[in-house]
Design a protein around this motif. Sequence first.
Motif, short mmCIF file in Angstrom:
data_model
loop_
_atom_site.label_atom_id
_atom_site.label_comp_id
_atom_site.label_asym_id
_atom_site.label_seq_id
_atom_site.Cartn_x
_atom_site.Cartn_y
_atom_site.Cartn_z
N ASP A 124 0.87 -1.17 0.00
CA ASP A 124 0.00 0.00 0.00
C ASP A 124 0.91 1.22 0.00
OD1 ASP A 124 -2.08 -1.79 0.22
OD2 ASP A 124 -2.34 -1.50 2.38
N ALA A 125 1.04 1.86 -1.15
CA ALA A 125 1.97 2.97 -1.31
C ALA A 125 1.30 4.30 -0.99
CB ALA A 125 2.49 3.01 -2.75
N GLN A 126 1.98 5.12 -0.20
CA GLN A 126 1.53 6.50 -0.06
C GLN A 126 1.64 7.12 -1.45
OE1 GLN A 126 3.51 8.65 3.07
NE2 GLN A 126 3.02 7.11 4.61
N LEU A 127 0.70 7.98 -1.80
CA LEU A 127 0.65 8.49 -3.17
C LEU A 127 1.96 9.11 -3.63
CD1 LEU A 127 -2.93 10.02 -3.60
CD2 LEU A 127 -2.11 7.69 -4.01
N GLN A 128 2.66 9.86 -2.78
CA GLN A 128 3.89 10.48 -3.21
C GLN A 128 5.01 9.46 -3.45
OE1 GLN A 128 2.87 10.70 -0.03
NE2 GLN A 128 4.61 10.30 1.28
N TYR A 133 8.12 3.18 -6.21
CA TYR A 133 7.76 1.77 -6.36
C TYR A 133 7.63 1.38 -7.84
CZ TYR A 133 7.08 1.74 -1.34
OH TYR A 133 7.29 1.83 0.02
N ALA A 134 7.14 2.28 -8.65
CA ALA A 134 7.04 1.99 -10.10
C ALA A 134 8.42 1.73 -10.69
CB ALA A 134 6.34 3.15 -10.82
N ARG A 135 9.43 2.45 -10.24
CA ARG A 135 10.80 2.21 -10.72
C ARG A 135 11.29 0.81 -10.37
NH1 ARG A 135 11.41 7.51 -8.92
NH2 ARG A 135 12.55 6.87 -7.03
N HIS A 136 10.67 0.20 -9.39
CA HIS A 136 11.04 -1.16 -8.98
C HIS A 136 10.09 -2.21 -9.55
CE1 HIS A 136 14.33 -0.12 -6.27
NE2 HIS A 136 13.64 0.98 -6.04
N GLY A 137 9.30 -1.81 -10.53
CA GLY A 137 8.44 -2.77 -11.23
C GLY A 137 7.05 -2.96 -10.65
N PHE A 138 6.66 -2.15 -9.69
CA PHE A 138 5.33 -2.26 -9.12
C PHE A 138 4.32 -1.53 -10.01
CE2 PHE A 138 7.87 -3.37 -5.54
CZ PHE A 138 7.08 -4.15 -4.72
N VAL A 139 3.12 -2.10 -10.09
CA VAL A 139 2.05 -1.54 -10.92
C VAL A 139 0.88 -1.19 -10.01
CG1 VAL A 139 0.46 -2.04 -12.81
CG2 VAL A 139 2.81 -2.94 -12.88
N GLU A 140 0.33 0.00 -10.23
CA GLU A 140 -0.82 0.45 -9.44
C GLU A 140 -2.07 -0.31 -9.82
OE1 GLU A 140 -1.44 4.70 -9.25
OE2 GLU A 140 0.64 5.03 -9.82
N GLU A 141 -2.93 -0.49 -8.82
CA GLU A 141 -4.24 -1.08 -9.09
C GLU A 141 -5.26 -0.51 -8.11
OE1 GLU A 141 -4.11 -5.32 -6.82
OE2 GLU A 141 -2.99 -5.23 -8.67
N GLY A 142 -6.49 -0.50 -8.55
CA GLY A 142 -7.57 -0.04 -7.69
C GLY A 142 -7.59 1.46 -7.49
N MET A 146 -7.74 5.80 1.99
CA MET A 146 -7.11 6.45 3.13
C MET A 146 -6.68 5.40 4.15
SD MET A 146 -7.15 9.59 2.27
CE MET A 146 -6.79 10.54 3.73
N ASP A 147 -5.47 5.56 4.66
CA ASP A 147 -4.96 4.72 5.74
C ASP A 147 -4.25 5.66 6.71
OD1 ASP A 147 -4.08 2.70 7.39
OD2 ASP A 147 -2.60 1.91 5.98
N ALA A 148 -4.68 5.68 7.94
CA ALA A 148 -4.13 6.57 8.97
C ALA A 148 -4.16 8.03 8.52
CB ALA A 148 -2.71 6.14 9.34
N GLY A 149 -5.19 8.39 7.76
CA GLY A 149 -5.36 9.76 7.30
C GLY A 149 -4.47 10.14 6.13
N ILE A 150 -3.80 9.16 5.51
CA ILE A 150 -2.88 9.41 4.40
C ILE A 150 -3.38 8.66 3.17
CG2 ILE A 150 -0.50 9.14 3.60
CD1 ILE A 150 0.30 9.10 6.62
N PRO A 151 -3.47 9.33 2.00
CA PRO A 151 -3.94 8.62 0.80
C PRO A 151 -2.90 7.60 0.30
CG PRO A 151 -3.50 10.94 0.31
CD PRO A 151 -3.25 10.75 1.77
N HIS A 152 -3.41 6.41 -0.06
CA HIS A 152 -2.59 5.29 -0.53
C HIS A 152 -3.20 4.67 -1.78
CE1 HIS A 152 -1.17 5.41 3.64
NE2 HIS A 152 -0.22 4.55 3.34
N ARG A 153 -2.39 3.88 -2.45
CA ARG A 153 -2.87 3.07 -3.58
C ARG A 153 -2.16 1.72 -3.51
NH1 ARG A 153 -3.68 5.42 -8.81
NH2 ARG A 153 -5.16 6.68 -7.71
#
Length: 159
Positions: A124-128, A133-142, A146-153
């Motif tokens: 679960d990546a914080q948006l910033q 993570y994308a540079r390490h081959g991770f792909v966003e989904e969904g 919000m988690d602990a008041g911080i936006p994530h994907r």
Amino acid sequence: MLDFALGDPGSSAEAARDAAGRCVVTGNWDALGVEASRIRLEVFVEEQRVPLEEELDARDAQCLHAIAYDADGQAMGTGRLLPDGHIGRMAVRRAWRGQGVGSLLLTALMDAARRRGDAEVVLDAQLQARPFYARHGFVEEGDTFMDAGIPHRVMRRRF
């Protein structure tokens, strides 16, 4: 790339040092919990204002933890790998951000997941942090959540 000599979840083992003298040590919560919790409290609770009760959880005891150290033995950052293949609690102390410490930690945790036979890792990546993570081959989904008041994907990397 470093050849990490990572231990299994029941122990801790020092990795080979990189050209800058940095290494990543992995182990269970009993071995690394004191140092990992210091870093997480500093980054998440103090800097990002995550409530303490949301930061430390019972799942720490089930995880493989990683701590990156500089050449002088100073802890620079931490992360954990859950039994289900989730990587989480990635935190790098302010003084070492932008110097490849997150990459050292992430690579160590992904290598550990591969070695134990995981077909993928998820986080679960914080948006910033999504470009990192994308540079390490991770792909966003969904959708963003919000988690602990911080936006994530959610982001996923298949091996």
